[in-house]
Scaffold this active site. Structure first.
Site, PDB file in Angstrom:
ATOM      1  N   GLN A  49      13.133 -54.982  39.856  1.00  0.00           N
ATOM      2  CA  GLN A  49      13.399 -53.876  40.753  1.00  0.00           C
ATOM      3  C   GLN A  49      12.139 -53.289  41.394  1.00  0.00           C
ATOM      4  O   GLN A  49      12.234 -52.625  42.425  1.00  0.00           O
ATOM      5  CB  GLN A  49      14.161 -52.773  40.015  1.00  0.00           C
ATOM      6  CG  GLN A  49      15.577 -53.193  39.639  1.00  0.00           C
ATOM      7  CD  GLN A  49      16.332 -52.092  38.923  1.00  0.00           C
ATOM      8  OE1 GLN A  49      16.218 -51.943  37.722  1.00  0.00           O
ATOM      9  NE2 GLN A  49      17.097 -51.311  39.669  1.00  0.00           N
ATOM     10  N   ARG A 106       8.479 -47.071  29.789  1.00  0.00           N
ATOM     11  CA  ARG A 106       9.295 -48.242  29.454  1.00  0.00           C
ATOM     12  C   ARG A 106       9.389 -49.141  30.680  1.00  0.00           C
ATOM     13  O   ARG A 106       9.846 -48.728  31.734  1.00  0.00           O
ATOM     14  CB  ARG A 106      10.705 -47.818  29.022  1.00  0.00           C
ATOM     15  CG  ARG A 106      11.653 -48.987  28.840  1.00  0.00           C
ATOM     16  CD  ARG A 106      13.071 -48.526  28.507  1.00  0.00           C
ATOM     17  NE  ARG A 106      14.011 -49.652  28.556  1.00  0.00           N
ATOM     18  CZ  ARG A 106      14.965 -49.799  29.475  1.00  0.00           C
ATOM     19  NH1 ARG A 106      15.123 -48.895  30.418  1.00  0.00           N
ATOM     20  NH2 ARG A 106      15.766 -50.846  29.439  1.00  0.00           N
ATOM     21  N   HIS A 150      15.445 -57.781  31.235  1.00  0.00           N
ATOM     22  CA  HIS A 150      16.209 -56.851  32.065  1.00  0.00           C
ATOM     23  C   HIS A 150      16.845 -57.639  33.203  1.00  0.00           C
ATOM     24  O   HIS A 150      16.571 -57.393  34.383  1.00  0.00           O
ATOM     25  CB  HIS A 150      15.309 -55.740  32.579  1.00  0.00           C
ATOM     26  CG  HIS A 150      16.051 -54.510  33.026  1.00  0.00           C
ATOM     27  ND1 HIS A 150      15.740 -53.243  32.572  1.00  0.00           N
ATOM     28  CD2 HIS A 150      17.083 -54.347  33.890  1.00  0.00           C
ATOM     29  CE1 HIS A 150      16.544 -52.364  33.138  1.00  0.00           C
ATOM     30  NE2 HIS A 150      17.369 -53.013  33.952  1.00  0.00           N
ATOM     31  N   ASN A 194      18.209 -55.451  27.765  1.00  0.00           N
ATOM     32  CA  ASN A 194      18.707 -54.255  28.438  1.00  0.00           C
ATOM     33  C   ASN A 194      20.178 -54.446  28.792  1.00  0.00           C
ATOM     34  O   ASN A 194      20.533 -55.375  29.511  1.00  0.00           O
ATOM     35  CB  ASN A 194      17.921 -53.986  29.723  1.00  0.00           C
ATOM     36  CG  ASN A 194      18.445 -52.769  30.455  1.00  0.00           C
ATOM     37  OD1 ASN A 194      18.155 -51.633  30.085  1.00  0.00           O
ATOM     38  ND2 ASN A 194      19.250 -52.987  31.491  1.00  0.00           N
ATOM     39  N   GLU A 195      21.036 -53.588  28.231  1.00  0.00           N
ATOM     40  CA  GLU A 195      22.444 -53.504  28.604  1.00  0.00           C
ATOM     41  C   GLU A 195      23.156 -54.861  28.636  1.00  0.00           C
ATOM     42  O   GLU A 195      23.656 -55.291  29.675  1.00  0.00           O
ATOM     43  CB  GLU A 195      22.578 -52.836  29.976  1.00  0.00           C
ATOM     44  CG  GLU A 195      22.023 -51.428  30.026  1.00  0.00           C
ATOM     45  CD  GLU A 195      22.228 -50.751  31.369  1.00  0.00           C
ATOM     46  OE1 GLU A 195      22.117 -49.518  31.425  1.00  0.00           O
ATOM     47  OE2 GLU A 195      22.501 -51.466  32.362  1.00  0.00           O
ATOM     48  N   ASN A 318      21.109 -46.115  27.236  1.00  0.00           N
ATOM     49  CA  ASN A 318      21.143 -45.787  28.658  1.00  0.00           C
ATOM     50  C   ASN A 318      22.434 -45.034  28.930  1.00  0.00           C
ATOM     51  O   ASN A 318      23.531 -45.540  28.645  1.00  0.00           O
ATOM     52  CB  ASN A 318      21.081 -47.049  29.513  1.00  0.00           C
ATOM     53  CG  ASN A 318      19.761 -47.779  29.391  1.00  0.00           C
ATOM     54  OD1 ASN A 318      18.817 -47.286  28.774  1.00  0.00           O
ATOM     55  ND2 ASN A 318      19.679 -48.965  29.973  1.00  0.00           N
ATOM     56  N   TYR A 320      24.624 -42.635  31.807  1.00  0.00           N
ATOM     57  CA  TYR A 320      24.783 -42.095  33.155  1.00  0.00           C
ATOM     58  C   TYR A 320      26.005 -41.195  33.286  1.00  0.00           C
ATOM     59  O   TYR A 320      25.976 -40.224  34.024  1.00  0.00           O
ATOM     60  CB  TYR A 320      24.838 -43.241  34.175  1.00  0.00           C
ATOM     61  CG  TYR A 320      23.508 -43.943  34.298  1.00  0.00           C
ATOM     62  CD1 TYR A 320      22.519 -43.430  35.127  1.00  0.00           C
ATOM     63  CD2 TYR A 320      23.217 -45.087  33.568  1.00  0.00           C
ATOM     64  CE1 TYR A 320      21.278 -44.040  35.239  1.00  0.00           C
ATOM     65  CE2 TYR A 320      21.973 -45.703  33.658  1.00  0.00           C
ATOM     66  CZ  TYR A 320      21.010 -45.179  34.500  1.00  0.00           C
ATOM     67  OH  TYR A 320      19.775 -45.773  34.584  1.00  0.00           O
ATOM     68  N   GLU A 379      17.328 -44.657  29.523  1.00  0.00           N
ATOM     69  CA  GLU A 379      17.604 -44.460  30.948  1.00  0.00           C
ATOM     70  C   GLU A 379      18.564 -43.290  31.088  1.00  0.00           C
ATOM     71  O   GLU A 379      19.561 -43.196  30.374  1.00  0.00           O
ATOM     72  CB  GLU A 379      18.254 -45.690  31.602  1.00  0.00           C
ATOM     73  CG  GLU A 379      17.349 -46.873  31.812  1.00  0.00           C
ATOM     74  CD  GLU A 379      18.055 -48.022  32.531  1.00  0.00           C
ATOM     75  OE1 GLU A 379      19.051 -47.758  33.258  1.00  0.00           O
ATOM     76  OE2 GLU A 379      17.622 -49.172  32.360  1.00  0.00           O
ATOM     77  N   TRP A 426      15.227 -42.251  34.399  1.00  0.00           N
ATOM     78  CA  TRP A 426      15.428 -43.373  35.313  1.00  0.00           C
ATOM     79  C   TRP A 426      15.573 -42.798  36.724  1.00  0.00           C
ATOM     80  O   TRP A 426      16.452 -42.000  36.967  1.00  0.00           O
ATOM     81  CB  TRP A 426      16.671 -44.180  34.953  1.00  0.00           C
ATOM     82  CG  TRP A 426      16.817 -45.357  35.875  1.00  0.00           C
ATOM     83  CD1 TRP A 426      17.495 -45.400  37.057  1.00  0.00           C
ATOM     84  CD2 TRP A 426      16.212 -46.652  35.720  1.00  0.00           C
ATOM     85  NE1 TRP A 426      17.363 -46.624  37.652  1.00  0.00           N
ATOM     86  CE2 TRP A 426      16.573 -47.415  36.850  1.00  0.00           C
ATOM     87  CE3 TRP A 426      15.402 -47.229  34.751  1.00  0.00           C
ATOM     88  CZ2 TRP A 426      16.156 -48.726  37.017  1.00  0.00           C
ATOM     89  CZ3 TRP A 426      14.995 -48.542  34.930  1.00  0.00           C
ATOM     90  CH2 TRP A 426      15.373 -49.284  36.042  1.00  0.00           C
ATOM     91  N   GLU A 433      17.814 -51.539  44.054  1.00  0.00           N
ATOM     92  CA  GLU A 433      18.883 -51.110  43.156  1.00  0.00           C
ATOM     93  C   GLU A 433      19.990 -52.171  43.086  1.00  0.00           C
ATOM     94  O   GLU A 433      21.138 -51.961  43.468  1.00  0.00           O
ATOM     95  CB  GLU A 433      19.436 -49.751  43.597  1.00  0.00           C
ATOM     96  CG  GLU A 433      20.422 -49.112  42.648  1.00  0.00           C
ATOM     97  CD  GLU A 433      19.928 -49.057  41.208  1.00  0.00           C
ATOM     98  OE1 GLU A 433      20.738 -49.337  40.317  1.00  0.00           O
ATOM     99  OE2 GLU A 433      18.740 -48.762  40.975  1.00  0.00           O
ATOM    100  N   TRP A 434      19.597 -53.369  42.609  1.00  0.00           N
ATOM    101  CA  TRP A 434      20.541 -54.460  42.351  1.00  0.00           C
ATOM    102  C   TRP A 434      21.443 -54.724  43.558  1.00  0.00           C
ATOM    103  O   TRP A 434      20.934 -54.867  44.666  1.00  0.00           O
ATOM    104  CB  TRP A 434      21.325 -54.196  41.069  1.00  0.00           C
ATOM    105  CG  TRP A 434      20.438 -53.949  39.878  1.00  0.00           C
ATOM    106  CD1 TRP A 434      20.388 -52.826  39.105  1.00  0.00           C
ATOM    107  CD2 TRP A 434      19.436 -54.832  39.317  1.00  0.00           C
ATOM    108  NE1 TRP A 434      19.452 -52.944  38.111  1.00  0.00           N
ATOM    109  CE2 TRP A 434      18.853 -54.158  38.211  1.00  0.00           C
ATOM    110  CE3 TRP A 434      18.977 -56.114  39.635  1.00  0.00           C
ATOM    111  CZ2 TRP A 434      17.848 -54.728  37.431  1.00  0.00           C
ATOM    112  CZ3 TRP A 434      17.974 -56.679  38.867  1.00  0.00           C
ATOM    113  CH2 TRP A 434      17.422 -55.997  37.782  1.00  0.00           C
TER     114      TRP A 434
END
Length: 469
Positions: A49, A106, A150, A194-195, A318, A320, A379, A426, A433-434
């Site tokens: 990213q 991180r 990631h 990651n995730e 993480n 949100y 995050e 984050w 952003e993906w």
């Protein structure tokens, strides 16, 4: 168990924070969080990213290079070829981190930069970059936390089956050993993945993330092999470096039914298993959620669950917001899909519901059902439509409020006995952003993608003042 002093070993005191304006001081004074002494304040990023330099110094393509260059895959048609040009600007970016007052950073390491073909030859030049980054962080008093994966799998490994190939557990362990051997004398702690549930769901189920695969069987296979790789890598690193703090990072969220019907309640339970307990149960309990065991059984070989249930020194979370789920017979993910959000629920620009209390619920679940492991919120942040920079700052009051409310949630969770050790915002920078490309911004630092000019946002000033306080 990971201790705060272990995390900060080797990092000297950060430079004095810059003076802030009256508006930023007022914002900080409005904040209510009372966090304990020694609480770790950090910022997070990921390699694809922000780094750019996708062909520099021997780096080979990743699945996100391939995916982002496929027409129609990215909302605004952009890619990560340059991103934030962090590969060439890392020293200045570290200065931003340190001057803001963050004590930890991180970041993730790009597998195709370290081992371009995924296995075999090691790219020394690629490791040199992370060497320089780590040294710069330590010089500026910032403790590095590295994440080994990631989502940027070497395309060469995807060509060999990627996360559908069981051999990837050993491929990942070899990459982990090589990387920790080079950087492990200075980096503490290390996160494996990651995730993994998000990578499995969106990259291998829905297909709207790299590598763009779809279907239930694809999702289940990718999920199991990530769990297996996570445990295999931890064991491999511990065999050589028992002094390193090792863990992993999960995306966790409360899952609510979108109505009180039995069908939606059951669908929310299934979605919770796919998102949350599909990672938590194997790691901490040594089993998959009961309703999904039949689907995983054909993939599980002798000793798999023992390999996955390896002790961790910490868990990264993480967070949100929550999800509201309805029964959907057409949905590949256990006939569970996104449903109506309660009227009046605040949302981010991406439409994600906002609920700071959900973070308390997530941490309490870890406390009550999974042994209360040491946790870092690795995050937490929000996407909004930011205005253009003006007067050397970007005003983002909604993001500032989001941070304030979630840090208050952190304080409440700690007061309720949750083993929360630190918080990472984050993200440090607006980035690629993906699947949304560059049109959606999470950063506390604005990036002009044409000039690469960095401009602080008011949310960064708020966090700086709060960390000082």
């Amino acid at each position: 168990m990971l201790r705060r002093r272990d995390f900060l070993a080797g990092a000297t005191a950060a430079a004095a924070l810059p003076a802030l304006g009256a508006a930023s001081r007022a914002q900080a004074q409005m904040a209510t969080p009372r966090l304990p002494p020694g609480f770790i304040w950090g910022a997070s990023t990921s390699a694809y990213q922000i780094e750019g330099a996708v062909k520099a110094d021997g780096r080979a393509p990743s699945i996100w290079d391939t995916f982002s260059h496929t027409p129609g895959r990215i909302a605004d048609g952009t890619n990560g070829d340059v991103a934030c040009d962090h590969y060439n600007r890392y020293a200045a970016d570290v200065d931003i981190i340190a001057n803001a007052g963050f004590r930890a950073y991180r970041f993730s390491i790009a597998w195709p930069r370290v081992m371009p073909q995924g296995t075999g030859a090691v790219n020394t030049a690629g490791l040199d970059f992370y060497d320089h980054l780590v040294d710069r962080l330590l010089e500026r008093g910032v403790a590095p936390m590295a994440c080994l994966y990631h989502w940027d799998l070497p395309q060469a490994l995807q060509d060999r089956g990627g996360w559908h190939n069981r051999d990837i557990a050993n491929w990942f362990a070899d990459y982990a050993r090589v990387t920790v051997a080079r950087l492990g004398d200075r980096v503490q702690p290390w996160a494996m993945l990651n995730e993994p549930s998000v990578h499995a769901i969106f990259g291998h189920g829905f297909g709207n993330h790299a590598p763009g695969l779809t279907g239930w069987a694809s999702y289940v296979t990718a999920q199991h092999h990530q769990n297996l790789a996570q445990g295999t890598a931890i064991a491999a690193i511990r065999a050589e470096r028992r002094d390193r703090a090792l863990g992993t990072v999960f995306s966790l969220q409360p899952i609510h039914p979108s109505s009180n019907t039995p069908q939606d309640i059951a669908a929310a339970s299934r979605f919770d298993a796919c998102w949350n307990t599909i990672n938590l149960d194997p790691l901490f309990l040594g089993r998959y959620p009961a309703e999904f065991e039949p689907y995983f059984a054909p993939l599980i070989q002798a000793n798999d669950m023992a390999a996955i249930r390896v002790p961790v020194d910490f868990l990264g979370v993480n967070y949100y917001g929550p999800s509201f789920i309805k029964h959907d017979p057409s949905a590949f993910l256990a006939q569970a899909g996104y449903g109506a959000v309660p009227p009046g629920t605040p949302r981010t620009l991406l439409g994600w519901p906002i609920d700071p209390n959900g973070l308390v619920q997530v941490l309490a679940r870890l406390r009550d059902h999974y042994g209360n492991p040491p946790v870092y919120v690795t995050e937490n942040g929000a996407c909004y439509e930011d205005p253009a920079p003006a007067g050397g700052v970007v005003q983002d009051p909604e993001r500032t409020a989001y941070f304030r409310e979630h840090l208050d949630a952190c304080a409440r969770a700690i007061s309720q006995g949750c083993a929360l050790e630190g918080y990472f915002a984050w993200s440090l920078l607006d980035n690629f952003e993906w699947a949304e490309g560059k049109r959606r911004r999470f950063g506390v630092v604005h990036v002009d993608f044409d000039t690469q000019q960095r401009t602080p946002k008011a949310s960064l000033q708020f966090l700086s003042q709060l960390m000082r306080a």
